[in-house]
Design an enzyme around this catalytic site. Structure first.
Site, PDB file in Angstrom:
ATOM      1  N   ASN A   6       0.861  -1.185   0.000  1.00 40.34           N
ATOM      2  CA  ASN A   6       0.000   0.000   0.000  1.00 40.34           C
ATOM      3  C   ASN A   6       0.900   1.239   0.000  1.00 40.34           C
ATOM      4  O   ASN A   6       1.740   1.405   0.888  1.00 40.34           O
ATOM      5  CB  ASN A   6      -0.889  -0.035   1.257  1.00 40.34           C
ATOM      6  N   HIS A   9       1.002   6.263   1.842  1.00 37.93           N
ATOM      7  CA  HIS A   9       1.781   7.230   2.627  1.00 37.93           C
ATOM      8  C   HIS A   9       2.919   7.884   1.856  1.00 37.93           C
ATOM      9  O   HIS A   9       3.496   8.860   2.317  1.00 37.93           O
ATOM     10  CB  HIS A   9       2.241   6.593   3.930  1.00 37.93           C
ATOM     11  N   HIS A  42      -5.741   3.578  -1.454  1.00 34.57           N
ATOM     12  CA  HIS A  42      -7.075   3.888  -0.938  1.00 34.57           C
ATOM     13  C   HIS A  42      -7.446   5.278  -1.434  1.00 34.57           C
ATOM     14  O   HIS A  42      -6.844   6.269  -1.021  1.00 34.57           O
ATOM     15  CB  HIS A  42      -7.036   3.839   0.596  1.00 34.57           C
ATOM     16  N   ARG A  44      -9.560   7.952  -0.961  1.00 34.48           N
ATOM     17  CA  ARG A  44     -10.521   8.410   0.060  1.00 34.48           C
ATOM     18  C   ARG A  44     -11.387   9.524  -0.475  1.00 34.48           C
ATOM     19  O   ARG A  44     -10.982  10.286  -1.360  1.00 34.48           O
ATOM     20  CB  ARG A  44      -9.755   8.910   1.295  1.00 34.48           C
ATOM     21  N   ARG A  48      -7.105  12.662   0.926  1.00 36.14           N
ATOM     22  CA  ARG A  48      -6.013  13.149   1.784  1.00 36.14           C
ATOM     23  C   ARG A  48      -4.643  12.635   1.336  1.00 36.14           C
ATOM     24  O   ARG A  48      -3.635  13.209   1.664  1.00 36.14           O
ATOM     25  CB  ARG A  48      -6.262  12.781   3.243  1.00 36.14           C
ATOM     26  N   GLU A  69      -8.666   0.259  -2.688  1.00 34.15           N
ATOM     27  CA  GLU A  69      -9.481   0.285  -1.461  1.00 34.15           C
ATOM     28  C   GLU A  69     -10.445   1.451  -1.581  1.00 34.15           C
ATOM     29  O   GLU A  69     -10.050   2.559  -1.957  1.00 34.15           O
ATOM     30  CB  GLU A  69      -8.597   0.517  -0.236  1.00 34.15           C
ATOM     31  N   THR A 100      -8.211   3.349   8.456  1.00 40.30           N
ATOM     32  CA  THR A 100      -9.420   2.529   8.537  1.00 40.30           C
ATOM     33  C   THR A 100      -9.447   1.843   9.906  1.00 40.30           C
ATOM     34  O   THR A 100      -8.530   1.114  10.252  1.00 40.30           O
ATOM     35  CB  THR A 100      -9.418   1.470   7.415  1.00 40.30           C
ATOM     36  N   GLU A 150     -10.924  -9.541   2.992  1.00 39.10           N
ATOM     37  CA  GLU A 150      -9.639  -9.170   3.600  1.00 39.10           C
ATOM     38  C   GLU A 150      -9.866  -9.123   5.099  1.00 39.10           C
ATOM     39  O   GLU A 150     -10.711  -8.372   5.594  1.00 39.10           O
ATOM     40  CB  GLU A 150      -9.139  -7.813   3.104  1.00 39.10           C
ATOM     41  N   HIS A 190      -3.547  -4.734   7.867  1.00 39.97           N
ATOM     42  CA  HIS A 190      -3.667  -3.631   8.814  1.00 39.97           C
ATOM     43  C   HIS A 190      -2.734  -3.844   9.989  1.00 39.97           C
ATOM     44  O   HIS A 190      -2.884  -4.802  10.739  1.00 39.97           O
ATOM     45  CB  HIS A 190      -5.104  -3.415   9.330  1.00 39.97           C
TER      46      HIS A 190
HETATM   47  N1  PXP Z   1      -5.745  -3.168   4.363  1.00 39.36           N
HETATM   48  C1  PXP Z   1      -6.682  -2.194   4.486  1.00 39.36           C
HETATM   49  C2  PXP Z   1      -8.092  -2.509   4.094  1.00 39.36           C
HETATM   50  C3  PXP Z   1      -6.346  -0.904   4.958  1.00 39.36           C
HETATM   51  O1  PXP Z   1      -7.296   0.038   5.074  1.00 39.36           O
HETATM   52  C4  PXP Z   1      -5.002  -0.640   5.270  1.00 39.36           C
HETATM   53  C5  PXP Z   1      -4.614   0.730   5.715  1.00 39.36           C
HETATM   54  O2  PXP Z   1      -4.669   1.598   4.651  1.00 39.36           O
HETATM   55  C6  PXP Z   1      -4.058  -1.672   5.095  1.00 39.36           C
HETATM   56  C7  PXP Z   1      -4.458  -2.927   4.672  1.00 39.36           C
HETATM   57  C8  PXP Z   1      -2.608  -1.468   5.384  1.00 39.36           C
HETATM   58  O3  PXP Z   1      -2.428  -1.174   6.714  1.00 39.36           O
HETATM   59  P1  PXP Z   1      -1.007  -0.682   7.239  1.00 39.36           P
HETATM   60  O4  PXP Z   1      -0.733   0.634   6.567  1.00 39.36           O
HETATM   61  O5  PXP Z   1      -1.207  -0.578   8.707  1.00 39.36           O
HETATM   62  O6  PXP Z   1      -0.006  -1.725   6.821  1.00 39.36           O
END
Ligand code: PXP
Length: 237
Positions: A6, A9, A42, A44, A48, A69, A100, A150, A190
């Site tokens: 992901n 960031h 994601h 949003r 953001r 996402e 999330t 998921e 997550h």
């Molecule tokens: N899966 C989902 C559905 C999420 O919302 C997130 C956070 O954006 C992640 C995975 C990844 O989480 P993390 O950034 O804590 O690894």
């Protein structure tokens, strides 16, 4: 177990000063070269971090797969159907949250989620629901016809004692076995990081993990290539 990165960031950092760097597309391409199996973003409602331009460019440029996402809102569903990611992961979304915070309450919004799934399927997009390791929500997801779930690993990741972590891992194990019997693909994510992934990878039946924050944070110090390769070596295959 596959690993999708992901890159939200990278966009968070770019947007912090309204600049063009670091470029999330570059991060995605470097991560692919380092061996990830897919890219997750994601989009949003408040944009953001990732924006529509990022999603469209990723669709054009990445060669693995795109997991979008998204909340089940009309605006985002239209964008998803137009862009065509391989997978749409439906998440609950609140404006005021930092990330999330929990899984989807599938049972309370069956009609909305059914309609969302049908629209995405009509555009040849596979659908995943982000859910807690809870049998009732998993059954409801299967009934709606999703391709994947998921499993939310946040409680496991944030457990304050070993006992709590073991309990949550057991809940996840039961949920994974149940979902497998229903024929669902299983992703998880997550809060997974370089430490807790070691415990997590012992679980059988998970097809893919989706990891963001830990790997992007590490990449700030060692570069994205090393950060990704270190995670791949911990996940194994
Ligand atoms: N899966 C989902 C559905 C999420 O919302 C997130 C956070 O954006 C992640 C995975 C990844 O989480 P993390 O950034 O804590 O690894």
């Amino acid at each position: 177990m596959r690993f999708s990165l992901n890159i939200d960031h990278v966009a968070t950092l770019r947007n912090a000063r309204g600049e063009t760097q670091p470029e999330p597309i570059t991060a995605a391409l470097l991560a692919e070269q380092a061996g990830v199996d897919g890219i997750v973003v994601h989009l949003r409602e408040d944009r953001r971090h990732i924006n529509e331009r990022d999603v469209r460019l990723l669709r054009e440029l990445i060669s693995t797969k795109l997991d979008l996402e998204m909340a089940a809102t009309d605006e985002i569903i239209k964008i998803a159907c137009d862009v065509g990611p391989e997978l749409a992961t439906i998440v609950p979304e609140k404006r005021e949250e930092l990330t999330t915070e929990g899984g989807l309450n599938v049972l309370d919004q069956i009609e909305l989620l059914k309609g969302t799934t049908e629209r995405l399927h009509d555009s040849n997009i596979e659908v995943s629901f982000f859910v807690e390791p809870n049998i009732n929500h998993i059954d409801a997801s299967a009934e709606i016809g999703v391709d994947f779930i998921e499993i939310h690993t946040g409680v496991f990741a944030n457990a304050e004692s070993e006992e709590e972590q073991i309990d949550e891992l057991e809940r996840i194990r039961v949920a994974v076995n149940h979902a497998k019997k229903l024929g669902l693909g299983i992703n998880a994510g997550h809060g997974l990081n370089y430490q807790n992934i070691k415990v997590f990878r012992e679980l059988e039946g998970i097809d893919e993990v989706s990891i963001g924050q830990a790997v992007i944070a590490r990449a700030v110090f060692v570069g994205i290539d090393t950060a990704v390769k270190e995670m791949i070596s911990l996940i194994g295959s």
